[in-house]
Design an enzyme around this catalytic site. Structure first.
Site, PDB file in Angstrom:
ATOM      1  N   THR A  69       0.856  -1.194   0.000  1.00  0.00           N
ATOM      2  CA  THR A  69       0.000   0.000   0.000  1.00  0.00           C
ATOM      3  C   THR A  69       0.893   1.245   0.000  1.00  0.00           C
ATOM      4  O   THR A  69       0.699   2.172  -0.790  1.00  0.00           O
ATOM      5  CB  THR A  69      -0.911  -0.013   1.253  1.00  0.00           C
ATOM      6  OG1 THR A  69      -1.762  -1.150   1.158  1.00  0.00           O
ATOM      7  CG2 THR A  69      -1.741   1.254   1.369  1.00  0.00           C
ATOM      8  N   ASN A 140      -6.181  -8.848  -8.003  1.00  0.00           N
ATOM      9  CA  ASN A 140      -6.383  -9.546  -6.735  1.00  0.00           C
ATOM     10  C   ASN A 140      -7.818 -10.036  -6.593  1.00  0.00           C
ATOM     11  O   ASN A 140      -8.117 -10.870  -5.752  1.00  0.00           O
ATOM     12  CB  ASN A 140      -6.026  -8.641  -5.548  1.00  0.00           C
ATOM     13  CG  ASN A 140      -6.758  -7.331  -5.591  1.00  0.00           C
ATOM     14  OD1 ASN A 140      -6.673  -6.598  -6.571  1.00  0.00           O
ATOM     15  ND2 ASN A 140      -7.500  -7.023  -4.554  1.00  0.00           N
ATOM     16  N   GLN A 170       0.186  -9.515  -6.699  1.00  0.00           N
ATOM     17  CA  GLN A 170      -0.353 -10.877  -6.874  1.00  0.00           C
ATOM     18  C   GLN A 170       0.398 -11.645  -7.957  1.00  0.00           C
ATOM     19  O   GLN A 170      -0.001 -12.760  -8.317  1.00  0.00           O
ATOM     20  CB  GLN A 170      -1.862 -10.816  -7.207  1.00  0.00           C
ATOM     21  CG  GLN A 170      -2.715 -10.179  -6.133  1.00  0.00           C
ATOM     22  CD  GLN A 170      -2.814 -11.006  -4.844  1.00  0.00           C
ATOM     23  OE1 GLN A 170      -2.425 -12.186  -4.781  1.00  0.00           O
ATOM     24  NE2 GLN A 170      -3.331 -10.399  -3.783  1.00  0.00           N
ATOM     25  N   SER A 190       4.774  -7.207  -2.315  1.00  0.00           N
ATOM     26  CA  SER A 190       4.419  -7.316  -0.893  1.00  0.00           C
ATOM     27  C   SER A 190       4.890  -8.673  -0.371  1.00  0.00           C
ATOM     28  O   SER A 190       4.754  -9.681  -1.070  1.00  0.00           O
ATOM     29  CB  SER A 190       2.904  -7.192  -0.745  1.00  0.00           C
ATOM     30  OG  SER A 190       2.526  -7.320   0.604  1.00  0.00           O
ATOM     31  N   HIS A 192       3.787 -10.488   2.395  1.00  0.00           N
ATOM     32  CA  HIS A 192       2.893 -11.469   3.035  1.00  0.00           C
ATOM     33  C   HIS A 192       2.007 -12.247   2.069  1.00  0.00           C
ATOM     34  O   HIS A 192       1.220 -13.089   2.488  1.00  0.00           O
ATOM     35  CB  HIS A 192       2.075 -10.796   4.142  1.00  0.00           C
ATOM     36  CG  HIS A 192       1.015  -9.843   3.689  1.00  0.00           C
ATOM     37  ND1 HIS A 192      -0.318 -10.156   3.722  1.00  0.00           N
ATOM     38  CD2 HIS A 192       1.081  -8.586   3.194  1.00  0.00           C
ATOM     39  CE1 HIS A 192      -1.029  -9.122   3.296  1.00  0.00           C
ATOM     40  NE2 HIS A 192      -0.201  -8.161   2.960  1.00  0.00           N
ATOM     41  N   THR A 228      13.504   3.458  10.567  1.00  0.00           N
ATOM     42  CA  THR A 228      14.464   2.349  10.716  1.00  0.00           C
ATOM     43  C   THR A 228      14.010   1.161   9.869  1.00  0.00           C
ATOM     44  O   THR A 228      12.846   0.759   9.919  1.00  0.00           O
ATOM     45  CB  THR A 228      14.557   1.943  12.199  1.00  0.00           C
ATOM     46  OG1 THR A 228      14.979   3.087  12.926  1.00  0.00           O
ATOM     47  CG2 THR A 228      15.538   0.805  12.414  1.00  0.00           C
ATOM     48  N   CYS A 308      -9.123  -6.179   1.643  1.00  0.00           N
ATOM     49  CA  CYS A 308      -9.064  -4.719   1.768  1.00  0.00           C
ATOM     50  C   CYS A 308     -10.368  -4.058   1.339  1.00  0.00           C
ATOM     51  O   CYS A 308     -10.640  -2.932   1.685  1.00  0.00           O
ATOM     52  CB  CYS A 308      -7.943  -4.149   0.910  1.00  0.00           C
ATOM     53  SG  CYS A 308      -6.374  -4.805   1.366  1.00  0.00           S
TER      54      CYS A 308
HETATM   55  N1  PLP Z   1      -2.054  -4.537  -4.311  1.00  0.00           N
HETATM   56  C1  PLP Z   1      -2.672  -5.708  -4.484  1.00  0.00           C
HETATM   57  C2  PLP Z   1      -2.963  -6.188  -5.880  1.00  0.00           C
HETATM   58  C3  PLP Z   1      -3.062  -6.480  -3.379  1.00  0.00           C
HETATM   59  O1  PLP Z   1      -3.680  -7.645  -3.559  1.00  0.00           O
HETATM   60  C4  PLP Z   1      -2.778  -5.983  -2.088  1.00  0.00           C
HETATM   61  C5  PLP Z   1      -3.232  -6.716  -0.893  1.00  0.00           C
HETATM   62  O2  PLP Z   1      -4.306  -7.293  -0.864  1.00  0.00           O
HETATM   63  C6  PLP Z   1      -2.105  -4.768  -1.964  1.00  0.00           C
HETATM   64  C7  PLP Z   1      -1.757  -4.064  -3.099  1.00  0.00           C
HETATM   65  C8  PLP Z   1      -1.748  -4.211  -0.613  1.00  0.00           C
HETATM   66  O3  PLP Z   1      -0.743  -4.979  -0.020  1.00  0.00           O
HETATM   67  P1  PLP Z   1      -0.277  -4.708   1.483  1.00  0.00           P
HETATM   68  O4  PLP Z   1      -1.168  -5.539   2.343  1.00  0.00           O
HETATM   69  O5  PLP Z   1       1.150  -5.166   1.547  1.00  0.00           O
HETATM   70  O6  PLP Z   1      -0.423  -3.260   1.732  1.00  0.00           O
END
Ligand code: PLP
Length: 366
Positions: A69, A140, A170, A190, A192, A228, A308
């Site tokens: 994000t 996503n 993704q 990302s 996770h 940091t 989200c």
């Molecule tokens: N962009 C996409 C396509 C995502 O699927 C996601 C998370 O669902 C994000 C951005 C945001 O990732 P983060 O959780 O690392 O902010």
């Protein structure tokens, strides 16, 4: 519990967690400290590992952030006006665009029926003045894959100086992508979503000169993102990037196992031919939220759309693809990862079909 919501987040890989713990408990020094030479070298090596994964050699072209994000938000700092994004973007791009729209020129490109950006419309929307284009690599919500080569050639034809930013969250470490050889200027990832910890993202760039800081402070990350460095998460991400072996054919087979169980003509696939990791389905006649919550009670975890967006009404992406209400309100997203087994997916399919029939019957009786 059968976890099939891996596009929302993945369970951290055991060895990646060991790395995280090591850099939290043993080599825990602040990489900026004078005595922390080893840590600052580790940081550099992590940047190089990610660069290399995207086709670069030995380049310092990675800014670590606390999330994708943040990386997506940071990418927007490259331009001061004339932005173009697709209507299919994640809220971290879409809502950013809506926010800056109050003071800047921002255009939104529609999606085509298959969930990809509408390339013909993109050609009409771009102008020689366009400065910044943002499109996602893999959706996503639906798994649709945008053709980045096509987008790049349209950009080169109409606005060769515009920067092309791609949200690769993704796609990264799931589908092969050589950013160096592509026309992409900025790429977001990302941790996770691929078995690394939460709270770590990155923006990979070809030229950092146009980026401006959105967080000010100690001057870390080339003075572009102070704070940091989260070395435990960064090193854990490095471990995953270097060792992960994506197996799209296996994931495809999981998808087929599930679809083979879902034998009802009222179960519709919303996007054909996209990433095997994400499957958007509609279970006509039932409400997505009710169905997902019943499945949860029965041990199957899926979602009504991206985590989200789950607090937002409707589904912007399916609406943009031209689907009608019945298909939108009944939509469910299933997302796989290499940690899923054939047996559990087959079991999940059986539970999903039975639960669907039960719920449909209930709806018909009412
Ligand atoms: N962009 C996409 C396509 C995502 O699927 C996601 C998370 O669902 C994000 C951005 C945001 O990732 P983060 O959780 O690392 O902010």
């Amino acid at each position: 519990m059968i976890y099939l919501d891996n596009a929302a987040t993945t369970k951290i890989d055991e060895k990646a967690l060991d790395v995280y713990n090591y850099f939290s408990k043993v080599d825990f020094f602040n990489p900026s400290a004078v005595y922390a030479t080893k840590n600052s070298i580790c940081l550099k090596e992590a940047r190089q590992a990610i660069s290399k994964k995207l086709g670069f050699e030995d380049l310092d072209n990675v800014i670590f952030t606390a999330s994708a994000t943040e990386a997506n938000n940071l990418a927007f700092s490259c331009a001061s006006n004339d932005f173009v994004i697709s209507n299919g973007e994640h809220p971290s791009v879409y809502d950013m665009a809506m926010h800056i729209k109050e003071t800047k020129r921002v255009s939104f490109c529609p999606l085509s029926k298959n969930g990809e950006i509408d390339y013909e419309e993109l050609e009409k929307i771009l102008t020689p003045d366009t400065k910044f284009i943002s499109v996602m690599h893999v959706s996503n919500e639906t798994g649709a894959i945008n053709d980045l080569e096509k987008i790049n050639s349209i950009r080169n034809k109409i606005c060769p100086h515009a920067l092309l930013h791609v949200d690769g969250v993704q796609a990264f470490c799931k589908i092969d992508f050589n950013m160096k050889k592509s026309g992409v200027d900025l790429y977001t990832i990302s941790g996770h979503k691929i078995g690394a910890p939460k709270g770590i993202g990155a923006l990979i760039f070809k030229n950092k000169n146009k980026l401006k800081p959105i967080i000010f402070g100690g001057g870390q990350e080339f003075n572009l993102r102070s704070g940091t460095e989260n070395l435990p998460a960064i090193m854990s991400l490095k471990y995953v990037v270097e060792t992960r072996k994506p197996d799209p054919n296996y994931i495809k087979s999981l998808k087929n196992v599930l679809l083979n169980e879902l034998t009802d003509k009222d179960i519709k696939i919303n996007c054909e031919g996209g990433s095997p990791y994400i499957l958007s389905l509609s279970f006509i006649g039932v409400r997505g939220e009710t169905y997902v919550s019943m499945l949860h009670d029965r041990g199957v975890l899926v979602s009504t759309g991206s985590a989200c967006s789950s607090k937002k009404k409707g589904n912007r992406i399916l609406t943009n693809m031209g689907y009608k209400e019945d298909r939108i309100i009944s939509s469910v997203r299933v997302s796989f990862f290499e940690t899923n087994t054939v047996e559990e997916v087959s079991q999940a399919g059986k539970i999903m079909l039975n639960t669907y029939h039960e719920l449909k019957e209930k709806m018909n009786v009412q």
